[in-house]
Design a protein around this motif. Structure first.
Motif, PDB file in Angstrom:
ATOM      1  N   ALA A  24       0.838  -1.216   0.000  1.00 50.57           N
ATOM      2  CA  ALA A  24       0.000   0.000   0.000  1.00 50.57           C
ATOM      3  C   ALA A  24       0.862   1.252   0.000  1.00 50.57           C
ATOM      4  CB  ALA A  24      -0.917  -0.014   1.218  1.00 50.57           C
ATOM      5  N   ILE A  25       2.023   1.205   0.656  1.00 44.74           N
ATOM      6  CA  ILE A  25       2.837   2.424   0.852  1.00 44.74           C
ATOM      7  C   ILE A  25       3.734   2.704  -0.349  1.00 44.74           C
ATOM      8  CG2 ILE A  25       4.727   3.394   2.239  1.00 44.74           C
ATOM      9  CD1 ILE A  25       3.592   1.825   4.583  1.00 44.74           C
ATOM     10  N   THR A  26       4.235   1.653  -1.012  1.00 45.07           N
ATOM     11  CA  THR A  26       5.254   1.831  -2.062  1.00 45.07           C
ATOM     12  C   THR A  26       4.830   2.822  -3.144  1.00 45.07           C
ATOM     13  OG1 THR A  26       6.082  -0.390  -1.636  1.00 45.07           O
ATOM     14  CG2 THR A  26       6.711   0.617  -3.727  1.00 45.07           C
ATOM     15  N   PRO A  27       3.609   2.753  -3.685  1.00 44.57           N
ATOM     16  CA  PRO A  27       3.247   3.753  -4.718  1.00 44.57           C
ATOM     17  C   PRO A  27       3.380   5.185  -4.207  1.00 44.57           C
ATOM     18  CG  PRO A  27       1.604   2.017  -4.607  1.00 44.57           C
ATOM     19  CD  PRO A  27       2.522   1.811  -3.450  1.00 44.57           C
ATOM     20  N   TRP A  28       2.997   5.423  -2.969  1.00 47.01           N
ATOM     21  CA  TRP A  28       3.105   6.776  -2.412  1.00 47.01           C
ATOM     22  C   TRP A  28       4.556   7.217  -2.263  1.00 47.01           C
ATOM     23  CZ3 TRP A  28      -0.911   9.683  -2.689  1.00 47.01           C
ATOM     24  CH2 TRP A  28      -2.176   9.085  -2.662  1.00 47.01           C
ATOM     25  N   LEU A  29       5.433   6.268  -1.957  1.00 39.92           N
ATOM     26  CA  LEU A  29       6.861   6.600  -1.860  1.00 39.92           C
ATOM     27  C   LEU A  29       7.413   7.025  -3.218  1.00 39.92           C
ATOM     28  CD1 LEU A  29       8.236   3.859   0.556  1.00 39.92           C
ATOM     29  CD2 LEU A  29       7.922   6.290   1.029  1.00 39.92           C
ATOM     30  N   PHE A  30       6.966   6.346  -4.278  1.00 36.97           N
ATOM     31  CA  PHE A  30       7.417   6.722  -5.618  1.00 36.97           C
ATOM     32  C   PHE A  30       6.851   8.081  -6.032  1.00 36.97           C
ATOM     33  CE2 PHE A  30      10.081   3.532  -7.229  1.00 36.97           C
ATOM     34  CZ  PHE A  30       9.658   2.283  -6.790  1.00 36.97           C
ATOM     35  N   LEU A  31       5.627   8.333  -5.593  1.00 38.17           N
ATOM     36  CA  LEU A  31       4.999   9.618  -5.955  1.00 38.17           C
ATOM     37  C   LEU A  31       5.530  10.776  -5.133  1.00 38.17           C
ATOM     38  CD1 LEU A  31       1.231   8.628  -6.323  1.00 38.17           C
ATOM     39  CD2 LEU A  31       2.713   9.506  -8.122  1.00 38.17           C
TER      40      LEU A  31
END
Lengths: 313, 52
Positions: A24-31
């Motif tokens: 759940a967190i990884t996409p937000w880290l990339f963004l």
């Protein structure tokens, strides 16, 4: 078996919060980097502009809080048909006339959508005005319109008209600058439509031809509906481009003659940053007005895209 | 394909299209062509008013 299950469950419990929520967190880290840049360079300055618009400030001395007085001054400039009124009027003219790039681009795309020898070279050369800098476009058209050596006056002289000082006449100057702006914008719309025409369903074209559709009817009822995505992008870019117009006015006329070709972006620059300006608060107020106008269009475009996505699901 | 491929039309339409294509390009790039001509003209032409 139950011991293996129990040890698996224990292993899961012992993992950190990050490991448990990694997907759940990884996409937000990339963004995050992009979002941070956007917040810092776009969102924060918008709020800062609004804050500065509430002050009387020359950029150097301490700021003096004046509330909405800058907006009041803008209102009276509008009522008295002064600089702000002229700028707003010219922006509306830009908004309406710049949209001509869309049908013009479609017309040229239809003209060039052939497979004759050399057509790729023609397409590239028709796209050329979009490739060159807006400053160069402005200079080229300044010389094009020149009343002494400009080729425009030579051409209209052949028909017994002119000479017309396009950039020196308050009646024609804005139209002349918009025509200069239409040149690269039409090239951009042309490329959008050429791409769109390549994606048109040949079976629908064939079905239309079998039903007797041709020419204008084929274009209106079969082709243009399939060009809706290209038209939407052309519309968005053209509207935003019209409201952002600055380069051509700055290069061709500096807002003249007598401020008659000013637009909001250029007027904002003049009052805030030019040698006659240093009224940061007033310039910020104009920026806020321009932002609110753009926000209306951007909200509409976002709503259209959202509605399109919901309909596609 | 839309519009109809020009190869499927009459010979006269093909010739018309082949003629219109370079003319349209010249009209489209006229400001740039004018600047290009200007850039190679000698200064004497400007001072005597011989622009074109």
């Amino acid at each position: 078996m139950s011991e293996a299950t129990f040890s698996d469950a224990a292993a899961v419990e012992s993992r950190s919060w990050f490991h448990r929520n990694q997907i759940a967190i990884t996409p937000w880290l990339f963004l995050a980097p992009g979002v941070l840049f956007f917040l810092f360079y776009v969102i924060f300055p918008i709020f800062q502009s609004f804050q500065i618009s509430l002050y009387d400030w020359d950029g150097l001395s301490p700021r003096e809080y004046v509330g909405f007085r800058n907006y009041e001054d803008l209102y009276w400039e509008f009522v008295d048909r002064d600089a702000f009124y002229t700028s707003l009027k010219n922006n509306i003219l830009w908004l309406l006339l710049y949209l001509l790039a869309i049908p013009a681009g479609l017309f040229i795309a239809l003209f060039l959508n052939q497979t004759v020898m050399g057509i790729r070279l023609y397409k590239s050369l028709f796209f050329f005005p979009f490739v060159i800098s807006q400053v160069v476009v402005g200079l080229v058209f300044t010389w094009f319109y020149d009343p002494t050596f400009g080729i425009l006056n030579n051409i209209i002289g052949v028909f017994g008209l002119g000479p017309i000082n396009v950039l020196g006449d308050e009646r024609y100057v804005t139209y002349g600058i918009i025509a200069a702006g239409l040149w690269p914008q039409t090239a951009y719309c042309m490329i959008l439509y050429l791409t769109g025409l390549n994606a048109v369903d040949p079976e629908q074209i064939e079905a239309g031809r079998l039903d007797g559709a041709k020419g204008w009817k084929m274009l209106w009822y079969v082709v243009i509906p399939q060009l809706k995505p290209a038209t939407f992008i052309a519309f968005v870019v053209t509207i935003i481009g019209a409201l952002r117009s600055f380069d051509l006015i700055s290069i061709m006329t500096q807002g003249g003659p007598v401020g008659s070709s000013r637009v909001l972006a250029f007027y904002m620059f003049e009052v805030a940053l030019s040698e006659y300006g240093f009224r940061m608060g007033y310039g910020a107020a104009i920026a806020v007005i321009l932002f609110l106008i753009m926000l209306g269009f951007i909200a509409y475009f976002l709503w259209s895209m959202y509605r399109e996505e919901r309909g596609a699901r | 394909m839309f519009p109809t491929p020009i190869e499927k039309t009459s010979r006269s339409w093909q010739l018309t299209y082949q003629t219109l294509l370079p003319l349209a390009l010249i009209m489209w790039l006229l400001p740039l062509i004018a600047v290009a001509i200007f850039s190679v003209k000698p200064d004497a032409d400007f001072t005597t008013g011989n622009y074109w």
